[in-house]
Design an enzyme around this catalytic site. Structure first.
Site, PDB file in Angstrom:
ATOM      1  N   ARG A 120      33.568   6.477  -5.810  1.00 39.44           N
ATOM      2  CA  ARG A 120      34.422   5.356  -5.398  1.00 39.44           C
ATOM      3  C   ARG A 120      33.703   4.546  -4.339  1.00 39.44           C
ATOM      4  O   ARG A 120      33.134   5.114  -3.401  1.00 39.44           O
ATOM      5  CB  ARG A 120      35.746   5.884  -4.838  1.00 39.44           C
ATOM      6  N   TYR A 142      40.116  -0.761   4.792  1.00 34.86           N
ATOM      7  CA  TYR A 142      40.554   0.524   4.277  1.00 34.86           C
ATOM      8  C   TYR A 142      39.381   1.232   3.587  1.00 34.86           C
ATOM      9  O   TYR A 142      38.602   0.630   2.856  1.00 34.86           O
ATOM     10  CB  TYR A 142      41.691   0.356   3.265  1.00 34.86           C
ATOM     11  N   ASP A 160      39.451   1.326  -4.860  1.00 39.74           N
ATOM     12  CA  ASP A 160      40.855   1.431  -4.448  1.00 39.74           C
ATOM     13  C   ASP A 160      41.272   0.155  -3.724  1.00 39.74           C
ATOM     14  O   ASP A 160      40.757  -0.163  -2.655  1.00 39.74           O
ATOM     15  CB  ASP A 160      41.021   2.644  -3.524  1.00 39.74           C
ATOM     16  N   HIS A 217      44.425  -0.259  -2.768  1.00 39.86           N
ATOM     17  CA  HIS A 217      45.393   0.295  -1.807  1.00 39.86           C
ATOM     18  C   HIS A 217      46.629  -0.586  -1.666  1.00 39.86           C
ATOM     19  O   HIS A 217      47.110  -0.845  -0.557  1.00 39.86           O
ATOM     20  CB  HIS A 217      44.739   0.549  -0.444  1.00 39.86           C
ATOM     21  N   GLU A 233      42.129   1.248  -8.654  1.00 38.81           N
ATOM     22  CA  GLU A 233      43.238   2.066  -8.161  1.00 38.81           C
ATOM     23  C   GLU A 233      44.239   1.257  -7.355  1.00 38.81           C
ATOM     24  O   GLU A 233      43.860   0.423  -6.537  1.00 38.81           O
ATOM     25  CB  GLU A 233      42.667   3.199  -7.301  1.00 38.81           C
ATOM     26  N   GLU A 261      49.735   7.694  -6.405  1.00 40.04           N
ATOM     27  CA  GLU A 261      49.639   8.702  -5.347  1.00 40.04           C
ATOM     28  C   GLU A 261      50.853   8.691  -4.437  1.00 40.04           C
ATOM     29  O   GLU A 261      51.141   9.692  -3.774  1.00 40.04           O
ATOM     30  CB  GLU A 261      48.360   8.522  -4.537  1.00 40.04           C
ATOM     31  N   ARG A 320      47.998   9.095 -10.785  1.00 36.96           N
ATOM     32  CA  ARG A 320      47.311   9.450  -9.552  1.00 36.96           C
ATOM     33  C   ARG A 320      48.120  10.353  -8.616  1.00 36.96           C
ATOM     34  O   ARG A 320      47.688  10.630  -7.506  1.00 36.96           O
ATOM     35  CB  ARG A 320      46.948   8.162  -8.800  1.00 36.96           C
ATOM     36  N   GLU A 347      39.980  13.439  -7.518  1.00 36.92           N
ATOM     37  CA  GLU A 347      39.439  12.971  -6.247  1.00 36.92           C
ATOM     38  C   GLU A 347      39.013  14.171  -5.407  1.00 36.92           C
ATOM     39  O   GLU A 347      39.715  15.186  -5.335  1.00 36.92           O
ATOM     40  CB  GLU A 347      40.492  12.161  -5.499  1.00 36.92           C
ATOM     41  N   TRP A 371      49.500  -1.670   3.871  1.00 35.73           N
ATOM     42  CA  TRP A 371      48.236  -1.124   4.331  1.00 35.73           C
ATOM     43  C   TRP A 371      47.527  -0.411   3.173  1.00 35.73           C
ATOM     44  O   TRP A 371      46.345  -0.515   3.005  1.00 35.73           O
ATOM     45  CB  TRP A 371      48.452  -0.146   5.482  1.00 35.73           C
TER      46      TRP A 371
END
Length: 402
Positions: free
Chosen positions: A147, A159, A210, A212, A236, A262, A283, A339, A402
């Site tokens: 990643r 991030y 990602d 995010h 992601e 996630e 995820r 991951e 975030w």
């Protein structure tokens, strides 16, 4: 086999962990991970005030019954606190059952579907050159998937960019730190990062990124389209997963594979995303979705729609979760990627584990149970310290994801 004791052990070997230890009248014990990054004590209170009093005296062999009782019996269902608490219990009971059988956990699930669990590492840097140098390091260690996260020119923080090498921990002691976000700079910059990565590392290394949750569906669709020439393994969390229907727009405009979930914790959260094939990878993780019992249901539901697993595995999940995740990943038929964000040396020492890394894959090992233990004397040397994840805002002060 009755549960005679259940207690939560808080520790902080560089970051906070909450570990549930269940003991039975046979002397067998099991561990579960109750960590919820930045909200650990909410789960501890839920366990100590509501779950553990009920657990005492229950039959540890009735895993499904315990799961359904904790889920349906609460009335206030789902949510990260409830599902993390249930997950901790579930992981500990599966650990006990596998130890009772004298088998590694994956054998109880039906045995191995593969020789190892392919994992991806986290390459990041303050510049493209720094980031690509880290990719090179991961490739040298044998990783087949990496990643990429990079500082964005013009923004003070980004991030996924670590303060050191290999280990990334976004939570900081005290109140939440503030970070500034700007979508235009980000959208201009990221395609160049992957253009250079693909040029340097060729067509076969799996490259991931990602977002995010920071983009609108339209912005995410544009990013996915701009990244198509570089054939990402996945993009992601391109937009917040609160509204699964928003992924329809992204899917309509780009063929870049999408991974999300996630922050989701129940099969119903994935129903639209999976049944309409709006994503390619699920995820969530055994720790986020109520444990192995419910993770199996989500994975098999996803398998019916050719959606694969890509389980969360950041350092906000302890080695206990990683151990269970690897047994799950070795068994699950529709595995995609796992991951693997490495823990620091103190954490690895505090949680002795049977899993090992070689040739870009992790293997859970052959120890009975999930193969992860806890050195309680060492845990007592690292007391809990309050910490918070960052919050984000736009340049004009507007609160942002975030």
């Amino acid at each position: 086999m009755k549960i005679t004791e259940a207690r939560v052990i808080l520790s902080s070997p560089g970051r906070n962990f909450a570990t549930l230890k269940i003991t039975t009248d046979t002397g067998l014990t099991g561990l579960g991970d109750a960590t919820l990054n930045g909200r650990e004590k909410a789960v501890v209170a839920y366990l100590e005030e509501h779950v553990i009093p009920w657990l005492l005296g229950q039959d540890a062999e009735r895993i499904e019954h315990v799961w359904q009782s904790l889920y349906k019996g609460a009335y206030w269902r789902r949510g990260p606190v409830t599902m993390t608490a249930i997950a901790a219990v579930d992981m500990a009971l599966w650990d006990i059952k596998a130890k009772q059988a004298g088998l590694p956990l994956y054998q109880l699930l039906g045995g191995a579907s593969r020789t190892g669990v392919t994992v991806y590492g986290h390459a990041n840097g303050k510049s493209i050159d720094d980031c690509l140098s880290e990719v090179e390091n991961y490739v040298a260690m044998g990783y087949q998937a990496v990643r990429l996260q990079c500082a964005i020119p013009g923004l003070d923080k980004a991030y996924g960019v670590a303060k050191g090498k290999l280990y990334y921990e976004p939570a900081e002691r005290g109140l939440p730190p503030m970070e500034t976000w700007s979508t235009p700079e980000y959208l201009d910059f990221i395609p160049e990062l992957f253009a250079q990565a693909r040029k340097q590392f060729g067509p076969h290394l799996k490259l991931l990124h990602d977002v995010h949750h920071r983009l609108t569906p339209q912005e995410a669709a544009a990013l996915g389209k701009s990244l198509e020439p570089f054939r990402l393994g996945w993009l992601e969390d391109p937009t917040p997963a609160d509204n699964p229907e928003s992924f329809r727009l992204i899917r309509q405009h780009t063929t870049t594979p999408i991974a999300t979930g996630e922050v989701l914790n129940h099969l119903q959260d994935f129903r639209v995303l999976v049944s309409e094939q709006l994503i390619d990878y699920v995820r969530t993780s055994v720790q986020r979705c109520g444990g192995l019992t419910h993770m199996r249901q989500i994975a098999l539901f996803a398998d019916a729609f050719q959606v694969r697993t890509g389980c969360h595995g950041a350092t906000d999940l302890s080695p206990v979760t990683m151990g269970v995740a690897l047994h799950f990943g070795l068994w699950v038929p529709n595995f995609g990627l796992q991951e693997y964000m490495r823990h620091n040396e103190e954490t690895d020492a505090m949680f002795p584990h049977a899993y090992t890394f070689a040739d870009g894959m992790l293997h859970p090992g052959e120890a009975p149970g999930h193969g992860v233990e806890l050195d309680e004397s060492m845990a007592s040397e690292y007391p809990y310290q309050a910490a918070s994840l960052p919050v984000a805002q736009l340049r004009d002060g507007t609160a942002w994801s975030w």
